[in-house]
Design an enzyme around this catalytic site. Structure first.
Site, mmCIF file in Angstrom:
data_model
loop_
_atom_site.group_PDB
_atom_site.id
_atom_site.type_symbol
_atom_site.label_atom_id
_atom_site.label_comp_id
_atom_site.label_asym_id
_atom_site.label_seq_id
_atom_site.Cartn_x
_atom_site.Cartn_y
_atom_site.Cartn_z
ATOM 1 N N CYS A 1 73.718 58.540 54.644
ATOM 2 C CA CYS A 1 72.961 57.291 54.691
ATOM 3 C C CYS A 1 73.838 56.077 54.402
ATOM 4 C CB CYS A 1 71.796 57.346 53.701
ATOM 5 S SG CYS A 1 72.279 57.820 52.039
ATOM 6 N N GLY B 1 59.670 57.972 60.064
ATOM 7 C CA GLY B 1 58.900 58.903 59.247
ATOM 8 C C GLY B 1 58.523 58.314 57.901
ATOM 9 N N GLY B 2 59.472 57.618 57.285
ATOM 10 C CA GLY B 2 59.189 57.006 55.997
ATOM 11 C C GLY B 2 58.135 55.924 56.087
ATOM 12 N N GLU C 1 63.815 55.966 50.804
ATOM 13 C CA GLU C 1 65.147 55.552 51.252
ATOM 14 C C GLU C 1 65.202 55.854 52.736
ATOM 15 O OE1 GLU C 1 69.360 57.004 51.919
ATOM 16 O OE2 GLU C 1 68.788 57.618 49.874
ATOM 17 N N GLY D 1 64.756 59.880 54.245
ATOM 18 C CA GLY D 1 64.676 60.306 55.638
ATOM 19 C C GLY D 1 64.694 59.136 56.592
ATOM 20 N N SER D 2 64.122 59.338 57.761
ATOM 21 C CA SER D 2 64.181 58.338 58.823
ATOM 22 C C SER D 2 63.264 57.153 58.537
ATOM 23 C CB SER D 2 63.768 58.966 60.158
ATOM 24 O OG SER D 2 62.382 59.274 60.156
#
Length: 479
Positions: free
Chosen positions: A259, A202-203, A222, A198-199
């Site tokens: 990605c 957020g990660g 990732e 994800g972002s």
């Protein structure tokens, strides 16, 4: 120890109970479970794809291909599990005459961590979702999985999980919904590792939660990636016109929601391709993105980059929320351009813009190019289009400068092959752990830890370490 949350405790409790059952299965039994999951996906492809179209706006061809890829991942990890080499068994037998001191009997293997959490991705509702590579590799390792459903396809998540549960032991796979549940999963004492796609924002927030636990756990995230592509002078002269179409195709594939999308294209100054780039990007029709939250974030990021004094626009610019609702959720593709010198002096421009946009960076010399490449943060991929007989010295310098997990020659980064050798990781911020990957055979290593058994009676050894080798796994044995 952190107290379990009622938001996730039913799922984590079931996973805790299932961990011993799953870990005790033989490699062939675990492989059979993975093949059963692959069969379930194949059997219900039509039903799953129809629901995925409703929730993600991705087209049927793309989704059917993704289901096939997910089945291939499950089959690949079934093979890996059945072979048993992933256990990395090493046996050093006792030697009373060893120097400088007698050596004990030491036997080492990898064992499952226990229950793990997997955060699914919005842009891959199958391959990076309930039965994607994270889940397949975790079950192969012997770890039950608690899925944090993505809000972009909740009904598809529940349906896929229900179909999977019919062939799995109780508690091996479960689902929770909501951001509060996601945070609770990361801090739940039952959970022993986390996989996330994800972002970056957020990660990073979840990564920090995992590290701040009383018992910190691995967090395999990732996150964001710029995936630079470098066109050498030799390649520009030999096939510059062809590269334009290939580049735009890679940037806009799946509406740029990949990605591995090339976020930066390095071209020699006075490349002469601006008109071709303009025509190619302007010819790309707007298409719906995965959801309004992604379209809005894309438009906001692109507008911010385009407003920078050092940046010019090539081709269309998305209308964001300024047009109709349909146009707001289907923004246009866009290209920006900046000089290498300006990019070095303005690192704030080194931001991922998730969607069908990219930035063309013009360089004046090899020194100008290499100095700029040193400023690029870690990426999942780095690509060079060059000529083998004329660009070798420059390319070697490029490879030694860039930090990326996959180096690509005369190809494009979008499209991640499902093979054992694939590495889908990279230095921060591409991933939180560059040693491990969410695609490829070594994905299983994230969910394992080594244990060495010293002078252990045969009856107390795991089967993979017993002298008779009842599992028949490959082992390295020293006399």
């Amino acid at each position: 120890m952190t107290s379990p949350s009622p938001l996730v405790s039913p799922a984590t409790g079931a996973a805790r109970d299932a961990a011993l059952v799953l870990a005790a299965l033989t490699p062939s039994e675990r492989g059979a479970l993975l093949r059963d999951l692959s069969d379930v996906l194949r059997e219900h492809t039509g039903q799953l794809v129809t629901l995925a179209q409703e929730e993600t706006h991705l087209d049927e061809t793309r989704l059917r291909g993704e289901v096939l890829r997910t089945c291939m991942q499950l089959d690949m990890f079934a093979e890996i599990t059945e072979e048993g080499a992933y256990l990395d068994v090493m046996i050093d037998r006792a030697d009373t005459e060893a120097l400088p001191a007698p050596r004990p009997d030491v036997r080492r293997m990898l064992v499952p961590l226990g229950p793990v959490a997997v955060f699914t991705a919005s842009n891959f509702p199958f391959a990076f979702s309930v039965l994607g590579g994270d889940t397949a590799s975790a079950i192969a390792a012997g770890c039950p999985v608690i899925i944090k459903a993505h809000e972009g396809h909740p009904r598809l998540t529940d349906l896929t999980a229900a179909l999977a549960a019919a062939v799995l032991p109780t508690g091996v796979l479960s689902v929770v919904h909501g951001r509060d549940a996601g945070r609770a999963l990361v801090t739940d004492p039952v959970v022993q590792a986390v996989g996330f796609t994800g972002s970056t924002a957020g990660g990073r927030a979840l990564f920090d939660l995992a590290a701040q636990r009383p018992d910190p756990i691995p967090f395999y995230g990732e996150l964001g990636s710029l995936n630079p592509v470098i066109i050498t002078p030799g390649a520009l002269a030999a096939r510059g016109a062809d590269l334009v179409g290939e580049y735009i195709g890679s940037v806009t594939r799946s509406q740029g929601q990949l990605c591995t999308k090339p976020g930066l294209l390095f071209l020699p100054e006075r490349h002469g391709l601006e008109n071709s780039l303009h025509e190619a990007i302007s010819a790309v029709p707007p298409a719906p993105m995965l959801g309004p939250w992604i379209a809005e974030a894309y438009s906001a990021t692109l507008d911010d980059l385009a407003a920078h004094a050092a940046v010019r626009r090539i081709g269309a610019v998305p209308t964001g929320n300024k047009g109709t609702e349909q146009r707001a959720h289907s923004p246009s593709a866009a290209l920006l351009t900046v000089t290498a010198d300006d990019l070095r002096n303005h690192p704030e421009l080194l931001r991922e813009c998730f969607g069908p946009a990219s930035m063309v960076v013009t360089y004046t010399s090899s020194e100008d190019l290499l100095a700029t490449l040193r400023k690029i943060p870690g990426s999942l991929t780095a690509t060079v289009h060059g000529e083998e007989n004329t660009d070798e010295e420059l390319v070697r310098n490029i490879w030694s400068t860039l930090r990326a997990g996959r180096l690509i020659w005369n190809d494009w980064p979008t499209g991640v092959a499902v093979t054992r050798a694939m590495h889908h990781g990279g230095p921060w911020p591409a991933t939180t752990s560059p040693l491990h990957t969410s695609v490829g055979g070594t994905a299983i290593n994230r969910w394992l830890r080594p244990i060495a058994y010293q002078n252990m009676p045969e009856a107390l050894l795991p089967q993979a370490l017993q002298t008779s080798n009842p599992w028949g796994v490959r082992r390295r044995t020293a006399p």
